[in-house]
Design an enzyme around this catalytic site. Structure first.
Site, short mmCIF file in Angstrom:
data_model
loop_
_atom_site.label_atom_id
_atom_site.label_comp_id
_atom_site.label_asym_id
_atom_site.label_seq_id
_atom_site.Cartn_x
_atom_site.Cartn_y
_atom_site.Cartn_z
CB CYS A 50 2.09 1.36 8.87
SG CYS A 50 0.96 1.17 10.28
CG ASP A 52 -2.14 -0.77 9.83
OD1 ASP A 52 -2.84 -0.73 8.80
OD2 ASP A 52 -1.20 -1.55 10.00
CB CYS A 75 -0.62 -6.26 10.65
SG CYS A 75 0.34 -5.42 11.93
CB CYS A 119 2.64 -3.22 15.58
SG CYS A 119 2.94 -3.61 13.85
FE1 FES Z 1 0.81 -0.90 10.90
FE2 FES Z 1 1.22 -3.10 12.32
S1 FES Z 1 1.76 -2.72 10.24
S2 FES Z 1 0.41 -1.22 13.00
#
Ligand code: FES
Length: 149
Positions: A50, A52, A75, A119
């Site tokens: 994603c 992150d 997030c 996540c």
């Molecule tokens: Fe990427 Fe939560 S949306 S870790």
């Protein structure tokens, strides 16, 4: 007037967190173990699909995780997952921590909506890599000085 605004803010928060458990909301809004550890015994940073990133630092004594800290630019759910995975890791032996999975994080959080479950995977994977990092340097910690970070 302020109380009216507070009410609106509260309503918006409720909407944003609809479908999430109380545990998730608590860990997202009051995350445990945020930050880093200087001269950590195990460190890992992973960027998920994603985009992150999560980073985990471990303080280990005699193969027991005494301290676990995390950071993420992700997030609210990734904050909750990092918070929970570090809570789960603390006090565990390295062997036990190695076995912490995405499912363990999800179970401890009381579940996540399907679209947020990755996540918890990011958190579990980052913990596992930090444990591996600890094991890689366990007997030759002086080599850390040559590690590129
Ligand atoms: Fe990427 Fe939560 S949306 S870790």
């Amino acid at each position: 007037m302020a109380s009216e605004l507070d009410k609106i803010a509260e309503e918006l928060q409720k909407e944003a967190w609809a479908g999430y458990t109380e545990v998730v909301i608590d860990h997202a809004q009051n995350p445990r173990n945020v930050g880093s550890i200087q001269n950590a015994d195990g460190v890992a940073m992973i960027t998920g699909p994603c985009g992150d990133t999560m980073e985990i630092w471990l303080g280990v004594r005699e193969d027991v995780i005494k301290e676990a800290r995390f950071w993420t630019d992700g997030c609210g759910t990734s904050i909750a997952s990092g918070s929970m995975v570090t809570e789960l890791a603390k006090g565990k032996t390295i062997r036990e921590a190695m076995r912490i999975t995405q499912k363990d994080v999800l179970d401890a959080l009381g579940g996540l909506p399907e679209e947020s479950q990755h996540c918890a995977l990011l958190a579990a994977d980052t913990l596992r890599e930090a444990v591996k990092d600890y094991l890689a340097y366990k007997n030759e910690s002086w080599k850390r000085a040559y590690q590129k970070r």
